[in-house]
Structure formats: C-alpha cells, structure tokens
Design a protein around this motif. Structure first.
Motif, mmCIF file in Angstrom:
data_model
loop_
_atom_site.group_PDB
_atom_site.id
_atom_site.type_symbol
_atom_site.label_atom_id
_atom_site.label_comp_id
_atom_site.label_asym_id
_atom_site.label_seq_id
_atom_site.Cartn_x
_atom_site.Cartn_y
_atom_site.Cartn_z
ATOM 1 N N SER A 226 0.841 -1.204 0.000
ATOM 2 C CA SER A 226 0.000 0.000 0.000
ATOM 3 C C SER A 226 0.870 1.245 0.000
ATOM 4 N N SER A 227 0.248 2.373 -0.374
ATOM 5 C CA SER A 227 0.917 3.669 -0.344
ATOM 6 C C SER A 227 -0.116 4.723 0.039
ATOM 7 N N PRO A 228 0.325 5.875 0.536
ATOM 8 C CA PRO A 228 -0.637 6.911 0.966
ATOM 9 C C PRO A 228 -1.531 7.411 -0.167
ATOM 10 N N GLU A 229 -1.102 7.254 -1.424
ATOM 11 C CA GLU A 229 -1.885 7.761 -2.551
ATOM 12 C C GLU A 229 -3.010 6.825 -2.964
ATOM 13 N N ASP A 230 -3.077 5.616 -2.396
ATOM 14 C CA ASP A 230 -4.102 4.655 -2.810
ATOM 15 C C ASP A 230 -5.498 5.161 -2.468
ATOM 16 N N LEU A 231 -6.436 4.819 -3.332
ATOM 17 C CA LEU A 231 -7.831 5.232 -3.145
ATOM 18 C C LEU A 231 -8.377 4.693 -1.824
ATOM 19 N N ILE A 232 -8.174 3.415 -1.567
ATOM 20 C CA ILE A 232 -8.476 2.776 -0.287
ATOM 21 C C ILE A 232 -7.346 1.791 0.004
ATOM 22 N N GLN A 233 -7.378 1.179 1.169
ATOM 23 C CA GLN A 233 -6.370 0.187 1.504
ATOM 24 C C GLN A 233 -6.532 -1.030 0.591
ATOM 25 N N PRO A 234 -5.481 -1.423 -0.139
ATOM 26 C CA PRO A 234 -5.601 -2.625 -0.974
ATOM 27 C C PRO A 234 -5.715 -3.865 -0.102
ATOM 28 N N GLY A 235 -6.079 -4.990 -0.713
ATOM 29 C CA GLY A 235 -6.209 -6.222 0.066
ATOM 30 C C GLY A 235 -7.101 -7.226 -0.623
ATOM 31 N N LEU A 236 -7.625 -8.160 0.154
ATOM 32 C CA LEU A 236 -8.473 -9.237 -0.349
ATOM 33 C C LEU A 236 -9.940 -8.916 -0.072
ATOM 34 N N PHE A 237 -10.800 -9.237 -1.038
ATOM 35 C CA PHE A 237 -12.226 -8.964 -0.943
ATOM 36 C C PHE A 237 -13.024 -10.191 -1.380
ATOM 37 N N LYS A 238 -14.240 -10.323 -0.816
ATOM 38 C CA LYS A 238 -15.207 -11.326 -1.273
ATOM 39 C C LYS A 238 -16.154 -10.643 -2.250
ATOM 40 N N GLY A 239 -16.459 -11.294 -3.374
ATOM 41 C CA GLY A 239 -17.323 -10.685 -4.369
ATOM 42 C C GLY A 239 -18.336 -11.657 -4.919
ATOM 43 N N THR A 240 -19.504 -11.132 -5.319
ATOM 44 C CA THR A 240 -20.568 -11.962 -5.888
ATOM 45 C C THR A 240 -20.348 -12.112 -7.391
ATOM 46 N N TYR A 241 -20.465 -13.359 -7.866
ATOM 47 C CA TYR A 241 -20.281 -13.641 -9.298
ATOM 48 C C TYR A 241 -21.408 -14.528 -9.824
ATOM 49 N N GLY A 242 -22.616 -14.039 -9.670
ATOM 50 C CA GLY A 242 -23.777 -14.699 -10.252
ATOM 51 C C GLY A 242 -23.925 -16.139 -9.808
ATOM 52 N N SER A 243 -24.142 -17.019 -10.776
ATOM 53 C CA SER A 243 -24.362 -18.438 -10.487
ATOM 54 C C SER A 243 -23.122 -19.122 -9.940
ATOM 55 N N HIS A 244 -21.953 -18.503 -10.082
ATOM 56 C CA HIS A 244 -20.722 -19.099 -9.569
ATOM 57 C C HIS A 244 -20.572 -18.894 -8.061
ATOM 58 N N GLY A 245 -21.407 -18.063 -7.464
ATOM 59 C CA GLY A 245 -21.330 -17.835 -6.031
ATOM 60 C C GLY A 245 -20.322 -16.759 -5.668
ATOM 61 N N LEU A 246 -19.829 -16.798 -4.444
ATOM 62 C CA LEU A 246 -18.862 -15.807 -3.971
ATOM 63 C C LEU A 246 -17.442 -16.243 -4.309
ATOM 64 N N GLU A 247 -16.628 -15.284 -4.716
ATOM 65 C CA GLU A 247 -15.234 -15.565 -5.054
ATOM 66 C C GLU A 247 -14.324 -14.528 -4.381
ATOM 67 N N ILE A 248 -13.043 -14.868 -4.265
ATOM 68 C CA ILE A 248 -12.063 -14.016 -3.595
ATOM 69 C C ILE A 248 -11.264 -13.252 -4.645
ATOM 70 N N VAL A 249 -11.168 -11.932 -4.460
ATOM 71 C CA VAL A 249 -10.491 -11.053 -5.411
ATOM 72 C C VAL A 249 -9.470 -10.207 -4.653
ATOM 73 N N MET A 250 -8.305 -10.026 -5.247
ATOM 74 C CA MET A 250 -7.260 -9.177 -4.668
ATOM 75 C C MET A 250 -7.254 -7.823 -5.372
ATOM 76 N N LEU A 251 -7.467 -6.751 -4.597
ATOM 77 C CA LEU A 251 -7.451 -5.398 -5.150
ATOM 78 C C LEU A 251 -6.086 -4.780 -4.911
ATOM 79 N N SER A 252 -5.450 -4.309 -5.987
ATOM 80 C CA SER A 252 -4.127 -3.675 -5.889
ATOM 81 C C SER A 252 -4.114 -2.422 -6.753
ATOM 82 N N PHE A 253 -3.207 -1.491 -6.400
ATOM 83 C CA PHE A 253 -3.132 -0.207 -7.101
ATOM 84 C C PHE A 253 -1.795 -0.085 -7.816
ATOM 85 N N HIS A 254 -1.866 0.445 -9.064
ATOM 86 C CA HIS A 254 -0.694 0.559 -9.931
ATOM 87 C C HIS A 254 -0.749 1.915 -10.644
ATOM 88 N N GLY A 255 -0.344 2.965 -9.936
ATOM 89 C CA GLY A 255 -0.364 4.290 -10.555
ATOM 90 C C GLY A 255 -1.780 4.743 -10.849
#
Length: 541
Positions: free
Chosen positions: A307-336
């Motif tokens: 992470s860096s002070p310029e990031d929109l929010i703290q990066p990290g791991l998130f749970k997300g809904t993906y329709g019929s596939h159910g919940l999945e784990i996604v990693m949010l990271s910032f690159h400029g």
C-alpha cells in the motif's frame, strides 16, 4: 565465526598466544577445540541436558554474580569464555536461531551452553510467536531445541499465504504456527450471497512434533480425523501435499453422501433448494473436479498487495458476488493510474489468477441524479462516452510514442541521444495528482441505486457511494473461451466495500473486504508482488 573465535580467544587474534597458557590453566585445553557441526538440530550438541544453575538464574530472576563485571583477579574479561554461563545464555538467546549452529562450532564450551533450553525457548517465542508453555514438552522428552530445529526451522519456508492449483477454481491457504503445531488453513468465502459475513476456514493439514525423531505430517481432509500425510517443498515459493490414506476421505454412503455433505459445507443448502438448472450444473461440476484431488495439491506463494498513501483505499483481499458461480475471492491492488482486481478463486469462465477488473482512476464518472439513475440507458450513455474518450486518448498516446521513436531514431543517426530522465516518475506523479484531484472534487457521499434491469445477487447493497470510476471487466465463455474486456462502472461505497456494474451483462457485483490478519503474507518488495501477479496470471492462461 572468525570474530567469535577471536572474542573467545581461540584463533589468530593478536596476543592470543600470550593468553593461551593462562586460559589452559583455568579451563583446560578441551574447551578450545573447534567443532565442525553446522546443522541447526545439532547446535546444542548431542544431549538435551541444560545448565540447571544458569537456567534457574535466568528464569527465576535471581541476580547475576559479581563475576560478570570483572574477570579473574578483578580485571575486565578478556574473552567471552571468561563470562559466567548465565550471561552467555542471555547473549546467545538474543541471537537469531539460524546463527547459533555457527556459534556452536567455535568451541565445546559454546556448544555445551547452547544445550540450554532457555535459549531455544526464547527463539521459538520471538521468531515464531510460540507462546505455549514449552515446559510441558519435557514430559514427552521433546526439547525446545527440537521444536525449533525439527519443526519451526525445517518448515519455515511453507509459512505464509498460498494459492492451490485446483484448475480454474484456485483457493486461499494460510500456513501458520498455531501453538505447537504448523497448520494449513483453507479460507472459504461465506455462503452466497452473504458477502458481508465472515470468512469460513478449515484445516487441510498439520505438522507437529510428538517425539524427538522427526516431525509428523497429518492430512486433515475428510471426516474421520487426522491421518498420515506428506509435504514436499518442490522449489522456492512452491510446495505440495499428499495424503497417504485417501480411504479416510470416503463416506459409508458413497459419492451421494459425500456430495450432499460437500454441498452443505460449500453452499449451506441442499440441491433441492437450488432451482436454477445452470447453477446446479456448475455446482456438480465443481464437486466432481475438486474432489478428485483428494488433498494432493501443489501450492504457489502469493503476497498481499503493498500500500501507499496515494491509494484510493487500503488494498487487500475482498469477497465478491459472481452470479451463479457464487462468492469468489479477489485481490485489489493499485498501480499508478490503474487499480486491478485479480481472482484468487475462480470459475470455469474466468479462472483463478485472471484479472477480473481494471479500474481507470484517471477517469471518474459523474452519475446522473437519483431519478435518472434508474434509467439504464442513461448510465450506459455516460459510460460509453467515457469509453470512447479513453480510446481516443490511447490512440493519441500511441501516435505520440511512435512520433517520439521516429525522432529518436533520426537523432541517433546524426548524434548520440541523451537519455530521457524522469519520464517514469513523472507518469507516477501525474497518476497520484489525478487521483488526488478526483478525490478533492468528489462529494463526501452521493445517493446510489442500481438502474432498472440490472441484476444483483445481493439486494442489500449500500444506498450511498463516495465516487465512481470508469473500468472494464473480463468476461468469457465456458473454458475461458473468447475472453474480452467490456465497459463498466466501479462504485466505491466506503473503505471496505465497492461494487462493479457489468454493462454488457446487466449485472452487479458487490465486494466486501476480508478482515483477517494473515500471517507472513507481506511482499518483500513491490517488484516481488508485481512478479507474483504476472506468474499467477500466466499459469491461469
């Protein structure tokens, strides 16, 4: 080691010959014999006895004797060997455990002192966080040195965060020191669609030391308790597990009972409760695919995003809904000027390791007022206009780059070209500046509602948001066929939740932060994290 040798008086230090006669009279020549053993398991010598008097002084808080302050005849000590054993125990206990084998090679006195379990108890606590009462080990005949050398040190390379190779499905494993065990915990998203619920977890394997010979690996998969397993460290940042008794995974009711049990654990429901035929097919397909591995898996190391002070929010791991596939784990990271969402778990359409989202932080979206936001066509018009603007800007950048390359080649033909300095730094500064300006202009919150016709697995999404950005989402057919990036809207609700509107699919995914403190999961550098992302994406492809 040469420094240690000079300090203790054995080795080519200046004046050591003048002191050798006096030392031999005080300690005997045997104390100065070098030892050649470098194995951490042998750092304390062959036995497990300790200096009882020294240990009692250290652990009981008794005052150290006056001899610490002065050597023989009242003079200051000339070497470490003139210090009392209890002080050497304190000194050696403050050193990293990996340095102690070399220290044991200096002389037999050091080797004898390193048999003191107080030293290894401290190393277990400070290096691996073992806070258990290690004195209980004495009942089983296992010393703290055994725990350090045969369990913690030996398996230190598998501690951390890992992604199993289970085809398109992936996973999230955290290997930690838990008391006197090393346990591999598999983390699972909550049951669909409750994205804000906490993560579920279950043990896949454990390693422990119940006797002095070696550590025991046990498979925890199935419902018949721990049984014999095996772990092999394949190479750096990769290891594999194998179950040696897969019959413990079977149930008396056969595959049907195994499927019903798996379905209750994975989805929290029965097959009769799932009315969508396509969803039933996806669930059955996942069970057949994943159960064939029988916990015989290969794991590859992953890191949490820096992470860096310029990031929109703290990066990290998130749970997300993906329709019929159910919940999945996604990693949010910032690159400029970009933010990326990478799948840690996946599905047959978009497998684990692929970049599911890309957010353009340089292009914020101004949503229409709440009345017009219900109109999907209005939102679609705004997004497509920004998509066209992004396309034109990319074309202009490509033309400028091509023009610069042509000018550079012409200059190179006539004279040596001067290097372009600070170009990368300027780009990063522009990205940070654009993001900062966007956040300054954005209101604290604004009303939000999904347009009519947009499907959401979770209707309990926030009704206010901070800011929205243009982004693209990756969609594909079954088997990751014909993948393409389609436009969408990234919606930031708060520090722990965001959403994405898939314009072409007319669907909405809600993401919620995983609030788990994963151990040994930080990337050693930004370059190491970027390389990790590149590797898991290439494996998925």
């Amino acid at each position: 080691m040469a420094v240690c040798a000079r300090l203790c008086g054995v080795g080519p230090a200046r004046g050591c010959r003048r002191r050798s006669a006096a030392r031999e009279q005080r300690r005997g020549a045997a104390d100065s014999e070098p030892d050649t053993d470098t194995d951490p398991e042998e750092a304390g010598g062959g036995g497990v006895t300790e200096d009882e008097e020294a240990a009692e002084r250290i652990e009981g808080g008794r005052p150290l004797p006056p001899s610490i302050e002065a050597g023989p005849a009242g003079r200051a000590p000339l070497s470490l060997l003139e210090l009392p054993p209890e002080l050497l125990v304190q000194i050696f206990g403050s050193l990293p455990g990996t340095d102690l084998p070399n220290l044991a090679r200096v002389c037999t006195t050091f080797r004898r002192i390193l048999r003191t379990d107080t030293i290894w108890r401290r190393r277990c606590r400070e290096e691996y966080g073992v806070c258990e009462n290690l004195r209980k080990l004495e009942i089983t005949g296992v010393s703290c040195r055994d725990v350090y050398a045969k369990l913690l040190h030996r398996y230190r390379h598998i501690l951390g965060l890992w992604q199993p190779d289970i085809g398109p499905y992936g996973g999230l494993l955290n290997v930690v020191v838990d008391g006197l065990f090393i346990i591999g915990w598999m983390y699972l998203p909550p049951h669909d669609p409750h994205v804000d619920d906490p993560m579920r977890f279950k043990p896949l394997f454990r390693i422990h030391l119940m006797e002095r010979k070696c550590a025991t690996v046990e498979c925890m998969y199935g419902h018949k308790g721990p049984h014999n397993g095996h772990i092999q460290i394949v190479k750096k940042d990769e290891f594999s597990t194998k179950c040696n008794q897969t019959d413990h995974h079977r149930m008396s009711g056969g595959r049907q009972e195994e499927f019903r049990t798996w379905l209750r654990e994975e989805w929290g429901r029965t097959l009769e409760d799932i009315f969508h035929e396509h969803m039933q097919e996806l669930i059955l397909m996942k069970f057949i695919y994943t159960s064939q591995y029988d916990n015989c898996l290969t794991y590859r190391r992953i890191y949490l995003p820096p992470s860096s002070p310029e990031d929109l929010i703290q990066p990290g791991l998130f749970k997300g809904t993906y329709g019929s596939h159910g919940l999945e784990i996604v990693m949010l990271s910032f690159h400029g000027k970009k933010a990326k969402g990478t799948k840690i778990t996946g599905d047959p359409n978009i497998p684990a390791g692929q970049q599911t989202l890309e957010i353009d932080l340089a292009h914020p979206l101004q949503l229409p007022d709440i009345e017009n936001l219900h109109d999907f066509s209005e939102l679609s018009r705004i997004v497509l206009e920004v998509q066209e603007q992004v396309r034109r800007e990319e074309q202009e950048r490509e033309q400028q780059q091509q023009q610069q390359e042509e000018e550079h080649s012409q200059q190179a033909a006539s004279q040596p070209a001067s290097p372009l300095e600070g170009e990368g730094a300027e780009g990063e500064e522009t990205a940070a500046g654009a993001e900062g300006t966007t956040q300054d202009k954005a209101p604290a919150s604004q009303p939000f509602v999904l347009p009519m016709g947009v499907i959401s697995r979770n209707e309990d999404y926030p009704r206010t948001c901070r800011i929205c950005f243009y982004g693209t989402g990756l969609i594909a057919g079954h088997g990751f066929t014909s993948p393409e990036r389609t436009p969408g809207v990234f919606v930031l609700f708060d520090d722990d939740r965001f959403g994405f509107i898939w314009l072409e699919l007319k669907s909405f995914s809600l993401y919620s932060r995983i609030k788990v403190s994963f151990q040994n999961a930080q990337a050693p550098s930004r370059e190491a994290f970027d390389e990790m992302l590149k590797n898991i994406q290439s494996l998925a492809t």
